[in-house]
Design a protein around this motif. Structure first.
Motif, mmCIF file in Angstrom:
data_model
loop_
_atom_site.group_PDB
_atom_site.id
_atom_site.type_symbol
_atom_site.label_atom_id
_atom_site.label_comp_id
_atom_site.label_asym_id
_atom_site.label_seq_id
_atom_site.Cartn_x
_atom_site.Cartn_y
_atom_site.Cartn_z
ATOM 1 N N ALA A 554 45.338 42.351 54.633
ATOM 2 C CA ALA A 554 45.584 42.862 53.370
ATOM 3 C C ALA A 554 46.304 41.768 52.585
ATOM 4 O O ALA A 554 45.964 41.687 51.411
ATOM 5 C CB ALA A 554 46.777 43.980 53.573
ATOM 6 N N TYR A 555 46.943 40.820 53.166
ATOM 7 C CA TYR A 555 47.637 39.625 52.365
ATOM 8 C C TYR A 555 46.343 38.748 51.901
ATOM 9 O O TYR A 555 46.268 38.210 50.866
ATOM 10 C CB TYR A 555 48.201 38.532 53.264
ATOM 11 N N GLY A 557 43.390 39.661 51.060
ATOM 12 C CA GLY A 557 42.963 40.551 49.869
ATOM 13 C C GLY A 557 43.760 40.465 48.791
ATOM 14 O O GLY A 557 43.127 40.267 47.390
ATOM 15 N N PHE A 558 45.000 40.489 48.832
ATOM 16 C CA PHE A 558 45.837 40.240 47.949
ATOM 17 C C PHE A 558 45.756 38.895 47.131
ATOM 18 O O PHE A 558 45.654 38.765 45.992
ATOM 19 C CB PHE A 558 47.157 40.446 48.251
ATOM 20 N N VAL A 653 42.021 45.949 41.920
ATOM 21 C CA VAL A 653 42.562 45.467 42.869
ATOM 22 C C VAL A 653 43.765 46.424 43.175
ATOM 23 O O VAL A 653 44.648 46.625 42.375
ATOM 24 C CB VAL A 653 42.902 44.067 43.053
ATOM 25 N N CYS A 655 46.684 47.342 46.440
ATOM 26 C CA CYS A 655 47.239 46.854 47.753
ATOM 27 C C CYS A 655 48.154 47.967 48.083
ATOM 28 O O CYS A 655 49.160 48.497 47.686
ATOM 29 C CB CYS A 655 48.061 45.665 47.620
ATOM 30 N N ASN A 681 36.953 46.804 51.032
ATOM 31 C CA ASN A 681 38.303 47.193 51.783
ATOM 32 C C ASN A 681 38.496 46.504 53.119
ATOM 33 O O ASN A 681 37.796 46.523 54.108
ATOM 34 C CB ASN A 681 37.823 48.926 52.232
ATOM 35 N N THR A 682 39.850 45.966 53.033
ATOM 36 C CA THR A 682 40.170 45.085 54.194
ATOM 37 C C THR A 682 40.508 46.106 55.452
ATOM 38 O O THR A 682 40.548 45.284 56.479
ATOM 39 C CB THR A 682 41.345 44.354 53.929
ATOM 40 N N THR A 724 43.989 46.230 51.381
ATOM 41 C CA THR A 724 43.754 45.655 49.888
ATOM 42 C C THR A 724 42.270 46.319 49.702
ATOM 43 O O THR A 724 41.374 46.021 50.323
ATOM 44 C CB THR A 724 43.694 44.554 49.462
#
Length: 730
Positions: A554-555, A557-558, A653, A655, A681-682, A724
């Protein structure tokens, strides 16, 4: 004949002007005399260079000094020495003291006045040809020395053999040594102004050096000019996608034996790997020659020499080409902020504090036990700026990441009150360093396509603003604030993140004040900080560590959705579990684990999406490329925004930084689009996630007239836990 005083001075290596005594000279009566200082010679004869006839035998005076009056000659002529050595062997040699000064007055004047921005064309060791005599021209800057000799494998390391000529107008010593050649080892033997014989000094301008612990310089040719390929010029621009893979060359993929990889081994593997993962640039931690492996190259003494750890310099040229052939740019870490105190290096090079500030309150770094360049000294500025241009012009690298800029900008950097010297205006800024950085960036900026990147950790204004607007002139600046804030947030247990919500959003307050690079560099995975994966929270009883991996995905992706260019240190792309160790290879065996392989696949797809979607990169450094959808949902730890490219193209985007899935979540969207499709999609099972999401159906998610986030239109999405998502219009 030579006077006893001159003889003693020559034999002791203290003669102020050996060129006035050695070689051919006329006395007051017009008679020619010839003298040679050849320790170890048994017999020396003077030959005519054209006919090779013997003219006269030189008489030995003492300790290798030979001389004779030249019969039947009144004018200078080209000559050779026929030498029989006491230890056996003989040969015919040109005389170093039979050649005129090597350096032109104009270039010496330019150097003295600070106008010679490529001093490596003049100083150092240069193989040259004079008529039928090949040899090496040596030159070094040592204005306060009493005597400088070049010593090496070509003269038995004997400082009496080749004392150099002082060019007083520039403080430069020079000599042409016949028969010296490429591959010869050499150093400079310096007698300080007080008569002290200093430790042998390596050449500050050496283009090749021995592998530590040996410290000699090696004669090497000057690389040909290597301009950037045209496609590389375009790829370095602010509107381009720039995703950097940072590499420590010595530990990226080390042999089982522990040997360093060669440049050719790296060229065969690293560019292909980085390109396959979708990175646009490779950035090497310093590869300039350095004595201590544990400094990772940041304590360098050879700002013009690719490190011998990876083989000869020509291998580096092949590595640069391999990167460009794969469509990758190459950035080098470059360290003008400080240098180590090793006796063979720049420290008190001529017996005085020449390259460094004289006062330790200006010239010594407490943090690293290193010396600080005298940024205001004309010749030191040319040395540093010239080094920057050397790597770009002669090796064809795309640019330089300049290390420790903050330590250069402030005189009180890491110093308590009373232990630093204010500038001429009474302030804390180092005006000389600021001036140097501006001039360096202007010079590099004149090279088409080349870029510079500042590692600068303070709020110094205008680091990436042009110099004509009062800035420092860097093209990009690392965003250390973003990195620190977001890593602190990610280290929090998700249940506590509601109290730290602004750590992820605060970076947007200043995101466009500079041309930023978002760095997750080597500095974040050393010195007890742990790996990126280890920073992530998770249930300690969960053997599968799903939350740790989900948080990390997720990080990432952010980060890839956030404005700013990207940088990721090696090993982070597959979630290295342990802290990086410079003495070991990356743990490539982790890729047999699907969790780690999934993170690698995610990085590849994030890079692909970043490059393909102009909205994710074209306005990385401009406020028109970003718009919040939801910045304040601290209760649910959700962030959402729109990225734009300025021509109508968009990417959304979203999260979710909690492990709670949100089904049917209404997300406000911009108008003008009828449906949105999930592009990445993470949490996908392909990356090791739970595979909750919105599918990839061609019809996508229809826009509905239901308000959300202050917008009249929305889409209903499935928001996976710790994930994310990226959405693109259909």
């Amino acid at each position: 004949m030579l006077t006893d005083a001159d003889l003693d001075a020559l034999l002791s290596g203290l003669h102020a002007d050996p060129f006035s005594r050695l070689g051919l000279h006329a006395d007051d009566a017009g008679r020619l005399w010839v003298r040679a200082l050849l320790p170890g010679a048994a017999e020396v004869a003077l030959l005519d260079a054209d006919s090779h006839k013997r003219i006269v035998e030189l008489a030995p005076r003492r300790d290798g000094l030979f001389e004779a009056q030249v019969p039947r000659r009144k004018h200078r002529f080209d000559y050779r020495f026929a030498v029989r050595w006491a230890g056996g062997g003989e040969g015919v040699y040109a005389d170093a003291y039979g050649f005129l000064p090597q350096l032109g007055g104009d270039e010496l004047k330019a150097f003295a006045e600070g106008r010679h921005m490529r001093p490596w064309l003049m100083l150092g060791a240069h193989p040259v040809q004079h008529g039928d005599v090949s040899g090496v021209r040596f030159a070094t800057w040592a204005p306060n020395a009493r005597r400088v000799s070049v010593v090496g494998s070509f003269n038995n390391w004997d400082g009496r053999r080749h004392p150099m000529r002082l060019r007083h107008e520039a403080g430069v010593w020079e000599i042409f040594v016949p028969h010296a050649a490429e591959g010869d080892l050499y150093k400079f033997e310096v007698i300080a102004g007080n008569g002290e014989l200093l430790p042998l000094k390596a050449d500050p301008y050496a283009r090749r050096a021995q592998l530590r612990p040996e410290t000699a310089s090696i004669v090497a040719p000057l690389p040909e000019r290597t301009p950037l390929p045209r496609q590389r010029e375009r790829a370095n621009r602010r509107e381009s996608a720039i995703s950097v893979y940072e590499v420590h060359a010595a530990s990226w993929r080390r042999a089982a034996s522990g040997d360093f990889p060669s440049w050719d081994e790296l060229a065969a593997q690293l560019p292909a790997y980085a390109a396959d993962l979708g990175f646009t640039h490779v950035q090497l931690m310093p590869i300039t020659e350095h004595p201590f492996d544990g400094s990772w190259g940041y304590q360098t003494l050879g700002l013009h020499a690719p490190s011998a750890r990876f083989g000869p310099p020509e291998g580096f040229a092949r590595f640069v080409k391999a990167c460009h052939d794969r469509g990758l740019g190459l950035l080098l870490d470059w360290v003008p902020a400080h240098f180590p105190t090793d006796a063979h290096g720049l420290a008190e090079f001529d017996g005085s504090r020449l390259y460094e500030y004289a006062d330790p309150r200006e010239g010594f770094h407490r943090d690293w036990n290193t010396l600080i360049y005298n940024f205001g000294r004309t010749e030191v500025r040319q040395f540093l700026i010239g080094s920057a241009l050397y790597w770009i012009e002669r090796w064809g690298v795309d640019g330089l990441r300049v290390d420790a800029v903050a330590s250069m900008l402030y005189r009180d950097y890491s110093r308590p009150a009373g232990e630093w010297i204010p500038n001429l205006r009474g302030g804390r800024e180092n005006l000389e360093a600021i001036s140097l950085l501006r001039e360096m960036n202007e010079q590099v900026g004149d090279v088409e396509g080349a870029i510079t990147v500042a590692e600068e950790s303070t709020s110094f204004p205008g680091v990436s603003a042009p110099t004509y607007a009062g800035g420092l002139g860097f093209h990009y600046k690392w965003n250390m604030g973003w990195m620190n804030d977001t890593l602190r947030y990610m280290a929090e247990d998700p249940i506590n993140r509601r109290w730290h919500h602004d750590k992820m959003s605060f970076g947007l307050v200043y995101a466009f004040s500079e041309n930023f690079v978002l760095p997750l560099s080597h500095d974040e995975v050393v010195h007890g900080k742990g790996s990126m994966l280890a920073k992530m929270p998770g249930d300690p009883n969960d053997a599968n560590e799903w939350q740790k991996f989900a948080n990390l995905r997720a990080y990432y992706g952010f980060m890839w959705g956030h404005p700013g260019k990207k940088l990721l240190f090696m090993g982070q792309e597959f979630a290295q579990a342990r802290e990086w160790n410079h003495a070991e290879s990356l743990p490539w065996g982790l890729l047999e684990d699907e969790r780690h392989a999934g993170v690698q696949r995610l990085v590849r797809d994030l890079n692909k999406l970043y490059r393909e979607q102009a909205a994710l990169h074209r306005l990385d450094c401009e406020p028109g490329g970003f718009e919040w959808i939801s910045a304040h949902d601290a209760e649910h730890a959700i962030y959402a925004w729109v990225r734009r490219d300025g021509t109508g193209r968009m990417v959304i985007v979203v999260c979710n930084m909690t492990p709670v899935p949100r089904d049917g979540y209404l997300l406000g969207v911009p108008d003008g689009v009828t449906a949105w499709r999930e592009a990445l999609n993470t949490d996908s099972a392909y990356y090791g996630g739970s595979n909750r999401g919105n599918g990839v159906a061609a019809a996508g998610l229809p826009v509905q007239s239901q308000p959300a986030h202050g917008r009249p239109l929305s889409i209903a999405i499935h928001l996976p836990p710790l994930a994310t998502l990226f959405f693109v219009p259909i």
